[in-house]
Design a protein around this motif. Structure first.
Motif, PDB file in Angstrom:
ATOM      1  N   GLU B 351     -32.855  47.126  76.233  1.00 51.62           N
ATOM      2  CA  GLU B 351     -32.715  45.706  75.897  1.00 51.62           C
ATOM      3  C   GLU B 351     -33.530  45.326  74.667  1.00 51.62           C
ATOM      4  N   ASP B 352     -34.681  45.954  74.539  1.00 52.24           N
ATOM      5  CA  ASP B 352     -35.571  45.574  73.439  1.00 52.24           C
ATOM      6  C   ASP B 352     -35.096  46.111  72.094  1.00 52.24           C
ATOM      7  N   GLN B 353     -34.089  46.976  72.096  1.00 50.75           N
ATOM      8  CA  GLN B 353     -33.638  47.540  70.825  1.00 50.75           C
ATOM      9  C   GLN B 353     -32.217  47.105  70.462  1.00 50.75           C
ATOM     10  N   MET B 354     -31.748  46.046  71.121  1.00 48.99           N
ATOM     11  CA  MET B 354     -30.387  45.595  70.855  1.00 48.99           C
ATOM     12  C   MET B 354     -30.283  44.862  69.528  1.00 48.99           C
ATOM     13  N   LEU B 355     -31.435  44.402  69.079  1.00 50.76           N
ATOM     14  CA  LEU B 355     -31.468  43.505  67.926  1.00 50.76           C
ATOM     15  C   LEU B 355     -30.832  44.116  66.679  1.00 50.76           C
ATOM     16  N   TYR B 356     -31.032  45.429  66.491  1.00 53.33           N
ATOM     17  CA  TYR B 356     -30.586  46.061  65.224  1.00 53.33           C
ATOM     18  C   TYR B 356     -29.079  45.926  65.041  1.00 53.33           C
ATOM     19  N   LEU B 357     -28.349  46.337  66.040  1.00 46.91           N
ATOM     20  CA  LEU B 357     -26.886  46.294  65.919  1.00 46.91           C
ATOM     21  C   LEU B 357     -26.378  44.853  65.984  1.00 46.91           C
ATOM     22  N   LYS B 358     -26.955  44.072  66.862  1.00 49.71           N
ATOM     23  CA  LYS B 358     -26.507  42.681  67.033  1.00 49.71           C
ATOM     24  C   LYS B 358     -26.658  41.915  65.717  1.00 49.71           C
ATOM     25  N   SER B 359     -27.837  42.073  65.086  1.00 57.33           N
ATOM     26  CA  SER B 359     -28.084  41.346  63.827  1.00 57.33           C
ATOM     27  C   SER B 359     -27.122  41.808  62.741  1.00 57.33           C
ATOM     28  N   ALA B 360     -26.895  43.118  62.712  1.00 62.45           N
ATOM     29  CA  ALA B 360     -26.011  43.655  61.673  1.00 62.45           C
ATOM     30  C   ALA B 360     -24.605  43.060  61.808  1.00 62.45           C
ATOM     31  N   LEU B 361     -24.118  42.989  63.046  1.00 62.14           N
ATOM     32  CA  LEU B 361     -22.763  42.469  63.246  1.00 62.14           C
ATOM     33  C   LEU B 361     -22.711  40.976  62.952  1.00 62.14           C
ATOM     34  N   GLU B 362     -23.727  40.266  63.377  1.00 63.06           N
ATOM     35  CA  GLU B 362     -23.737  38.815  63.132  1.00 63.06           C
ATOM     36  C   GLU B 362     -23.840  38.516  61.643  1.00 63.06           C
ATOM     37  N   LEU B 363     -24.540  39.402  60.948  1.00 64.28           N
ATOM     38  CA  LEU B 363     -24.643  39.244  59.486  1.00 64.28           C
ATOM     39  C   LEU B 363     -23.271  39.314  58.842  1.00 64.28           C
ATOM     40  N   GLU B 364     -22.394  40.069  59.449  1.00 62.72           N
ATOM     41  CA  GLU B 364     -21.028  40.229  58.924  1.00 62.72           C
ATOM     42  C   GLU B 364     -20.072  39.204  59.539  1.00 62.72           C
ATOM     43  N   GLY B 365     -20.618  38.221  60.240  1.00 60.60           N
ATOM     44  CA  GLY B 365     -19.787  37.138  60.773  1.00 60.60           C
ATOM     45  C   GLY B 365     -19.091  37.460  62.083  1.00 60.60           C
ATOM     46  N   ILE B 366     -19.588  38.467  62.768  1.00 64.40           N
ATOM     47  CA  ILE B 366     -18.965  38.797  64.058  1.00 64.40           C
ATOM     48  C   ILE B 366     -19.819  38.212  65.177  1.00 64.40           C
ATOM     49  N   SER B 367     -19.150  37.520  66.078  1.00 69.35           N
ATOM     50  CA  SER B 367     -19.861  36.887  67.175  1.00 69.35           C
ATOM     51  C   SER B 367     -20.145  37.940  68.254  1.00 69.35           C
ATOM     52  N   VAL B 368     -21.413  38.089  68.588  1.00 67.99           N
ATOM     53  CA  VAL B 368     -21.803  39.151  69.534  1.00 67.99           C
ATOM     54  C   VAL B 368     -22.505  38.538  70.737  1.00 67.99           C
ATOM     55  N   ASP B 369     -22.087  38.967  71.910  1.00 65.82           N
ATOM     56  CA  ASP B 369     -22.778  38.578  73.129  1.00 65.82           C
ATOM     57  C   ASP B 369     -23.508  39.833  73.616  1.00 65.82           C
ATOM     58  N   ALA B 370     -24.830  39.873  73.392  1.00 68.58           N
ATOM     59  CA  ALA B 370     -25.599  41.072  73.748  1.00 68.58           C
ATOM     60  C   ALA B 370     -26.212  40.900  75.132  1.00 68.58           C
ATOM     61  N   ARG B 371     -26.074  41.923  75.949  1.00 69.98           N
ATOM     62  CA  ARG B 371     -26.584  41.845  77.323  1.00 69.98           C
ATOM     63  C   ARG B 371     -27.286  43.150  77.702  1.00 69.98           C
ATOM     64  N   PRO B 372     -28.197  43.080  78.647  1.00 73.63           N
ATOM     65  CA  PRO B 372     -28.805  44.320  79.155  1.00 73.63           C
ATOM     66  C   PRO B 372     -27.802  45.057  80.049  1.00 73.63           C
ATOM     67  N   ASP B 373     -28.205  46.201  80.582  1.00 69.22           N
ATOM     68  CA  ASP B 373     -27.239  47.036  81.316  1.00 69.22           C
ATOM     69  C   ASP B 373     -26.734  46.399  82.606  1.00 69.22           C
ATOM     70  N   THR B 374     -27.350  45.312  83.028  1.00 68.55           N
ATOM     71  CA  THR B 374     -26.843  44.623  84.224  1.00 68.55           C
ATOM     72  C   THR B 374     -25.714  43.653  83.858  1.00 68.55           C
ATOM     73  N   GLY B 375     -25.432  43.562  82.587  1.00 68.16           N
ATOM     74  CA  GLY B 375     -24.479  42.535  82.139  1.00 68.16           C
ATOM     75  C   GLY B 375     -23.055  43.000  81.964  1.00 68.16           C
ATOM     76  N   VAL B 376     -22.720  44.169  82.484  1.00 64.94           N
ATOM     77  CA  VAL B 376     -21.316  44.614  82.387  1.00 64.94           C
ATOM     78  C   VAL B 376     -20.461  43.678  83.255  1.00 64.94           C
ATOM     79  N   PRO B 377     -19.384  43.096  82.693  1.00 66.83           N
ATOM     80  CA  PRO B 377     -18.605  42.105  83.448  1.00 66.83           C
ATOM     81  C   PRO B 377     -18.104  42.645  84.780  1.00 66.83           C
ATOM     82  N   GLN B 378     -18.032  41.722  85.734  1.00 65.92           N
ATOM     83  CA  GLN B 378     -17.535  42.073  87.065  1.00 65.92           C
ATOM     84  C   GLN B 378     -16.054  41.743  87.196  1.00 65.92           C
ATOM     85  N   THR B 379     -15.556  40.870  86.352  1.00 62.36           N
ATOM     86  CA  THR B 379     -14.152  40.454  86.485  1.00 62.36           C
ATOM     87  C   THR B 379     -13.399  40.715  85.190  1.00 62.36           C
TER      88      THR B 379
END
Lengths: 629, 894
Positions: B351-379
């Protein structure tokens, strides 16, 4: 053996009477004969007389007893149960749909319906007489032709009276009706006599063990039109006809389809279709005048009913528009209208200033659409179609409550025909009028605060698209969205006005209006537009609706509603009917319907009566020749 | 009169002549009177018999009618109306029978059933029928009776209970099968028109509230007129108790992100009352307000609704009136699709290292929803709101089997994008071998090269005590087999089972010998106590004698083991180069011991309640232990082929990586980047309708520190993500979607055109639906016109979101997806209040019968006749029989 009329057993008492009569001592009457002859005869017969006389009398008695027994049994209407055959309640479903019109060349060119009726004869004659029968016609609407009866002849007569239905039958609904009427019956059974209805029978007979399928027909030589629909491309002033053909046979076929428009050939499409497959094609027809389209397969086969189909080509109307705008604001609107040709008839369209409109308003007429831009007309016609841009007459149910600065514009009704292909994202508006809509209206685009900016007002005699902002005070005219919105508006308000009825119905479908009829229309006239003649029928309306159910023939119809005409076609176009090939063998349900032979080829009571008749005739002979006494 | 076999009369003249002739030539010396009498009688007998053979019948006019009472028992009918209707039928049925006619009764709702068969007698309603028809009242009463009976404790009357259960089942079936969720007038009138004898005229009484929501009533009336059937309608117009219903919630079917819109709520009520109105957005309260509900129609507008995220969203309106009867119509749900820019779900185990990829994608205008490993959708609904799913360094055992299947369906059936990034818990190291996720990816987990690498000796020590019986032991077997398949065929594997004692199931053997391994493992059966120590000793003995380079033991247990000294023993094993990991399953596992021996053994401890994750844990452990997959060294990525994904990126100057996970590229995969040793670094392919990418290294400092400094880092990742979302596809296809409810089913329609409005006539469209459990299903789509398509749904599920995705492939075979969905909140039976007077007015206008109110219902049977056919042959036979003894008597006396 079971007697259907057991009371007849009482008649056996007649047998007792017969025996009693034979026991009766008969006083012989006197007769004078020459004595010598008498004694000679007596002497010669004496050794055998008593035994022979007794046998003659016993034989006579036996004969009578047999006759009585036969007649009593015949009166009792007996049935003979052989082995495991037990009387059942059998609902016969006779499929008389279009595919049952298929001619079976291997069966003396009889139709499948004829073969089905023969099957009913065979079925009813090879079952115990105690079976209860019911006959359901599966045609347009499942219908009981004869309710529970043991009179098999009545069943056959009822079957004979069933005519062909040229549409598609609903075997599932027939089966459901049969099941409902079989509730509580012992040993229920449903016999479906059909050609299989494109394997629908497989589902019906495998899911229910009481169902027995009696297959009819083997031919598969058929090519049929299973779909024909037409769409109008107004921008191109053309009609797109989509056709689907099914080859039910096991052979590849090369033939052609002929499209005729009002009797004249409009297009010919040669094609090759593989065995047991479909062929589809979209044909573009340039016929802005519209008409009745007939598509026919140029080939004879076992089922001719599906070789033609009809469609209505709506005339493509060009709208005449009147643009009322200050001359300096006209450019973008005029360009948008020019780009719309042939949707807009430029020859009959014109542009005038608001002043000119006010001066001539009373005399202006016959425009399909009036576009008011940046002007407030003193009066507008009481009926018609309008576009109001940044201003509208007070008689419209719109209240202006202020101004919105730099509003953002969003499409709020993405599914509406007026917003088709419309992208208003990031359109820059300087300002817009804040409006409140006092009557029910359709908001098509709005601000983020849900203030309506583009909306449709629907009144009984008027339809108006309103834009609550000055188009020329925005960058909208420079975007594709502007001509797109204008095009959608012309198409929706003028050229795509909904019909009173659907354009296509299947045989047997009921025609009802898709929108309420005017209250002052009390009757409508329906004309069949066949090639040879036009036959008309007038039916009363029922409130704001009507019901026309005589859709048993293929072809085009014209319906007169007040002063307006609506056109529709009735088609067979059914994959179920065209796929006439025999059903792949179905494993018969475990509870099979066992068939038996007959007594002397007749129903038992009839056979017994015939035998009794013969014996009575014989007895007459034996008695008068003195073989019996 | 008519004769079926009239030709039989031809037999009569010859037979009469025969009689006469025989009589003339008779040797029987009868007196003249007797002779002629006999002749006459015999002629009469023959006449009767031949007459019978001709099968004569007479046609008689009959005034007999069959009166069918059709009773609407759908859910919209109140008990009061039903009671009144039954009383009315009772009265009219009695009168009908008195007049010499026959009756039958049909109950109808969604289906119809003949409840009283055609009969010529009537007394009163049987109690069982009363219970069935008034199911809305009788069922709760029957349930209460059952509860009372059960509460009576030991003295339960079994026969009474059985009788009650039968009654409950009967009424429940009636409610489900006959009453159902709608009112089908077609099926009801069809049965009514066809019940009874075809030789009787039919008169039908329909007791209904006129709220027909299936079938066409006008069709039934049309048939009735054609068959000369009189069709009277009795209005069930008793006042209904206070009722408030949400009739409609008008919302746009689509809304843009952050676009405000207004909900226009239409309430219908037969009473003036106060109510609380609540609006929920995606299950969360948006507003609560008190409102006054007027009698008739009340319109409430709720402005200011909006959604921030793209995807499927629900708006739920709930009304809680002070005066109300039914709850079913108080909740109304609507589904709104919010299209928008591509939105990415990024789930990372660190979780503490998600920032690198998330920031890079957001810099390119891509909306990112970053979650820890418990955040895999259930539905699936949640997953479908994203265009792509990036999974990084999350071990497989953190995902349930259902989640993995859902992700597979998301990519394969709904065209979603999927990217897996490398890491110590990714690919094979994460236990994804032989999982649905491996299916999606363009790489497979086992390494099929370099078979001469140093091999691993692995022993699985599996608890086979009694508590492991059932699914646990089966999954343990499957895990053992999967492990053997996952490791290098040159590696060696052994299996030891233990209960109270140790049992060697499989001696340490080559992993390539899979058939033998599988057959040995199949012998593992559960039973006995739990004693781990002897099994560890056996494992140690085998491994210490083996000459493999890496030696590892995996212990699996679900219980408390006997004995002591484990930690010391495992420490000794570790000193001898044997590592150990422990897996505890279920709540009963001795996790303290498991953790202790795992630490002592230099391995890892796992705890899981999800038995289905055992195979993933085993393979993950085995592959980690083999250390073949984890490559940690300086690696120069090499571009193999040019691809649009790497456009405008200088592939010759790619920064160095310091690690990756070794995998094997699948045959159909496009390998874009490889390591200097040929292992895939970046591979992509299309899976079903979607696309997936495997990037075996990281976007984090540990393996990609140079990449984080690289100027094209953001661009590289943005292009990679866009290539799986389909965002790079030209918007060449527009699909207008709608649905239509017909009398019998639900039609989904799509109108396809290109950007210029041209109908796309040659395109093929597919439609996938997703059910409440997230399972996907492909529906049959039929072309119905130029650019027009249609699919049919057999039934409507009330209260459930129905979600669909239309798919269309363009000229370049690129697949475009178009989501669609809606909800039908409740049956139309609950949206009406009282009798439908409009329908009654229209019925009256048809003239097929009378429309009467309940109070004025009366028996009206038209005086028309029907024909009855009477067969005469039995009478003729009887006459012939009676003449026989007279004939004999005559001769005897003559």
């Amino acid at each position: 053996m079971t007697l259907l009329a057991p009371w007849a057993l009482w008649l056996f008492s007649i047998g007792g009477a017969v025996v009693a009569l034979y026991l009766l001592k008969i006083r012989r009457h006197r007769q004078t004969v020459p004595a010598i002859e008498f004694w000679r005869a007596l002497v010669s017969q004496a050794p055998v007389r008593s035994l022979f006389q007794r046998l003659k009398r016993l034989f006579s008695l036996l004969l009578w007893l047999i006759i009585v027994a036969l007649l009593v049994l015949a009166t009792g209407n007996p049935i003979f149960s052989f082995g495991k055959i037990k009387p059942r309640s059998i609902a016969i479903i006779l499929d008389n749909s279009a595919s049952m019109q298929t001619i079976e060349s291997e069966a003396e060119n009889k139709t499948r319906l004829q073969l089905a009726k023969e099957a009913i004869n065979e079925l009813t004659s090879r079952r115990p007489v105690a079976d209860e029968w019911m006959l359901i016609e599966a045609g347009r609407e499942p219908q009981v032709h004869i309710a529970w009866t043991r009179d098999r002849r009545a069943v056959r007569d009822a079957a004979d009276s069933i005519k062909t239905y040229e549409g598609s039958s609903d075997l599932a609904a027939s089966k459901e009706l049969a099941q409902q009427l079989l509730v509580g019956k012992e040993r229920p059974c449903i016999v479906i006599i059909s050609d299989g209805a494109n394997d629908e029978i497989i589902k019906l007979s495998t899911e229910d063990k009481t169902v027995v399928y009696w297959p009819i027909g083997n031919s598969d030589d058929n090519l049929g039109i299973t779909h024909l629909s037409v769409r109008t491309h107004r921008q191109k002033s053309a009609h797109y006809a989509f056709i689907r053909v099914l080859n039910a046979s096991g052979n590849e076929i090369e033939t052609r389809i002929v499209f005729e428009l009002d009797g004249s050939t409009a297009a010919v499409e040669p094609f090759t279709i593989a065995a047991n497959s479909e062929w589809e094609k979209t044909v573009i027809l340039n016929a802005p005048q519209g008409g009745v389209l007939r598509a026919s397969i140029d080939r004879d086969d076992s089922l001719m009913l599906d070789n033609e189909a009809f469609a209505i080509l709506d005339p493509i109307r060009s709208a005449s528009t009147l643009l009322i705008t200050p001359p300096e604001d006209a450019y973008f609107f005029e360009q948008a209208l020019v780009a719309m040709e042939p949707l807009v008839d430029l020859d009959s369209s014109s542009t005038i200033s608001p002043d000119e409109f006010d001066q001539t308003a009373a005399t202006i007429q016959d425009f399909d659409l009036m576009i008011f831009n940046n002007c407030l007309p003193k009066q507008i016609p009481p009926t018609g179609k309008f576009i109001f841009v940044n201003g509208w007459p007070a008689e419209l149910p719109i209240t202006v409550s202020g101004i919105i600065d730099s509003p953002e514009l969003f499409v709020s009704q993405r599914d509406h025909p007026l917003t088709r292909y419309l992208t208003l994202r990031a359109v820059m508006l300087a300002q817009a009028q804040r409006v409140e809509l006092t009557q029910r209206s359709t908001v098509l685009a709005q601000t983020t605060e849900a203030d309506p900016l583009i909306f449709l007002i629907d009144q009984p005699d008027r339809q108006a698209l309103c834009l609550a902002f000055d188009v020329l005070d925005s960058d909208l005219p420079f975007r594709n969205a502007f001509p797109m919105l204008m095009r959608n508006a012309v198409a929706f308000l003028v050229t795509e006005q909904p019909n009173w009825i659907r354009s296509e119905y299947h045989i047997g479908e009921i025609i009802q209006p898709v929108r309420p009829l005017p209250r002052d229309v009390s009757e409508i006239t329906i004309a069949r537009l066949s090639a040879d003649e036009i036959s008309q029928q007038t039916i009363p309306t029922n409130g704001e609706s009507f019901t026309f159910s005589s859709t048993l023939e293929r072809g085009p119809l014209r319906i007169s509603i007040g002063n307006e005409f609506a056109y529709a076609v009735v088609n067979l176009t059914s994959t179920k009917e065209t796929a006439i090939g025999p059903v792949v063998a179905i494993a018969q349900p475990g509870d099979n319907l066992v068939l038996t032979g007959r007594l002397l080829g007749m129903v038992p009571w009839l056979a017994l009566t015939v035998i009794a008749l013969a014996l009575i005739t014989l007895e007459w002979l034996t008695y008068h020749f003195r073989w019996t006494e | 009169m008519y004769f079926d076999l009239a030709w039989c009369w031809l037999l009569l003249p010859p037979l009469l002549i025969y009689l006469l002739w025989m009589s003339k030539r008779s040797y029987a010396q009868l007196r003249p009177l007797a002779k002629w009498s006999s002749l006459g009688l015999r002629a009469a007998i023959l006449l009767c018999l031949i007459g019978a053979l001709t099968q004569p019948a007479i046609i008689k006019q009959s005034y007999s009618h069959h009166v069918v009472f059709l009773l609407d028992v759908s859910q919209s009918i109140t008990d009061d109306n039903l009671d009144s209707a039954m009383a009315s039928i009772n009265k009219l049925a009695g009168q009908t029978i008195e007049m010499g006619h026959t009756i039958s009764v049909i109950a109808f709702g969604e289906n119809a059933s003949l409840e009283v068969k055609p009969q010529d007698e009537w007394e009163d309603w049987p109690e069982s029928l009363r219970d069935r028809f008034t199911y809305q009242r009788s069922l709760p009463a029957l349930y209460a009776q059952r509860t009372n009976l059960l509460a009576s404790g030991e003295s339960i009357d079994k026969s009474a209970m059985e009788k009650l259960q039968t009654s409950i089942k009967d009424v429940e079936e009636f409610r489900k099968l006959i009453a159902g969720d709608s009112t089908n007038i077609d099926i009801a009138t069809r049965l009514a028109l066809n019940s009874g004898s075809t030789q009787q005229r039919h008169t039908i009484y329909i007791y209904t509230d006129g709220n027909f929501n299936r079938g066409q009533w006008s069709r039934a009336w049309d048939i009735a007129k054609k068959t000369e059937t009189t069709l009277h309608t009795v209005k069930l117009d008793r006042p209904i108790p206070p009722e408030v219903a949400i009739s409609e919630v008008a919302l746009p079917s689509t809304a843009r992100t952050n676009q405000g819109f207004t909900a226009r709520i239409r309430l219908v009520s037969n009473v003036e009352t106060e109510a609380q109105l609540s609006i929920f957005k995606d299950g969360y309260v948006f507003s609560n307000r008190n409102t006054q509900v007027s009698k008739g129609e009340t319109i409430i507008e709720v402005p200011g609704l909006y959604f921030l995220d793209k995807g499927f969203h629900t708006i739920e309106v709930v009304i809680q009136p002070v005066k109300d009867t039914h709850l079913q119509n108080n909740t109304f749900q609507s589904l709104i699709i919010v299209p928008g820019e591509a939105r990415i779900l990024y789930v990372d185990g660190n979780e503490d290292q998600m920032l690198y990829l998330k920031s890079a994608l957001e810099l390119e205008g891509i909306s990112v929803d970053a979650r820890p490993d418990t955040g895999v959708p259930q539905t699936m609904t949640e997953l479908l709101s994203y265009d792509a799913f990036i999974l990084c360094n999350v071990p497989a055992d953190r995902l349930s089997q259902r989640q993995m299947q859902m992700i597979r369906s998301y990519v394969r059936d709904f065209g979603g994008g999927f990217i897996m990034l490398g890491g110590e818990e990714s690919f094979g190291l994460g236990g994804y071998f032989k999982t649905p996720i491996e299916e999606i990816l363009p790489v497979s987990m086992p390494i099929q090269k370099d078979l001469l690498r140093p091999s691993l000796g692995l022993i699985l020590v599996i608890d086979k005590s009694g508590s492991m019986a059932g699914a646990k032991i089966q999954l343990a077997k499957r895990a053992a087999i999967a492990t053997a398949e996952a490791i290098n065929p040159r590696d060696r594997i052994g299996v030891i089972g233990f209960d109270s004692e140790s049992r060697i199931i499989l001696e340490l053997t080559s992993a390539g010998n899979r058939a033998a391994i599988a057959s040995h493992i199949a012998n593992l059966e559960a039973g006995g106590g739990t004693f781990l120590y002897p099994a560890l000793e056996d494992a140690y003995r085998q491994l210490i004698q083996s000459n493999v380079r890496r030696k590892h033991i995996i212990v699996l247990s679900d219980g408390q083991t006997q004995g002591f000294g484990y930690q010391e023993f495992v420490q000794q094993m570790a000193a001898d180069g044997i590592t150990l990991s422990a897996v505890g399953i279920g709540e009963g596992a001795d996790m303290q011991l498991m953790e202790a021996i795992a630490i002592a053994g230099g391995g890892r401890a796992y705890f899981t309640n999800d038995f289905f994750s055992i195979p993933q844990i085993f393979t993950r452990e085995a592959l980690r232990a083999s250390k073949n997959m984890l490559i940690e060294r300086l690696v120069q990525p090499i571009a193999l082929t040019h691809d649009a994904l790497l456009d405008e990126i200088d592939v010759d100057e790619l920064p160095l990586l310091t690690g990756y996970v070794a995998t094997t590229a699948k045959q159909a995969a496009d390998i874009l980047l490889v390591s200097d040793s040929g292992d895939p670094i970046l591979a992509k392919w299309r899976y079903g309708l979607g696309r997936s990418i495997a990037y075996t290294s990281e976007a984090k400092p540990r393996w990609a520190e140079d990449w984080l400094q690289w100027e094209d880092f953001a661009k590289f990742w943005a292009q990679l993500v866009r290539s799986v979302t389909g965002e790079d596809l030209a918007q060449t296809i527009a699909v207008e979607r709608n649905h239509q409810r017909t009398n019998t089913n639900l039609l989904l329609q799509a109108d396809v055109s290109d950007s210029s409005g041209e109908f796309l006539t040659d395109i093929n469209l597919l439609l996938t639906s997703v059910d409440a459990q997230g399972r996907s299903n492909t529906l049959d789509v039929k072309r119905i016109g130029p650019g027009q398509f249609q699919a049919q749904l057999p039934s409507i599920k009330y209260g459930q979101a129905q979600q669909f995705v239309w798919h269309a492939a363009d000229d370049l075979e690129e697949i475009h997806t178009f989501p669609y969905g809606f909800i039908y909140s409740f049956s139309p039976e609950h949206s009406t209040l009282g009798a439908n007077e409009t329908v009654f007015a229209d019925i009256q206008a048809t003239g097929a019968g009378q429309v009467m109110s309940l109070d004025n219902s009366k028996l009206i049977i038209p005086e028309v006749t029907s024909q009855i056919v009477i067969a005469l042959w039995p009478y003729l036979l009887t006459i012939a029989l009676l003449l026989v003894p007279i004939d004999i008597l005559c001769r005897r006396l003559g």
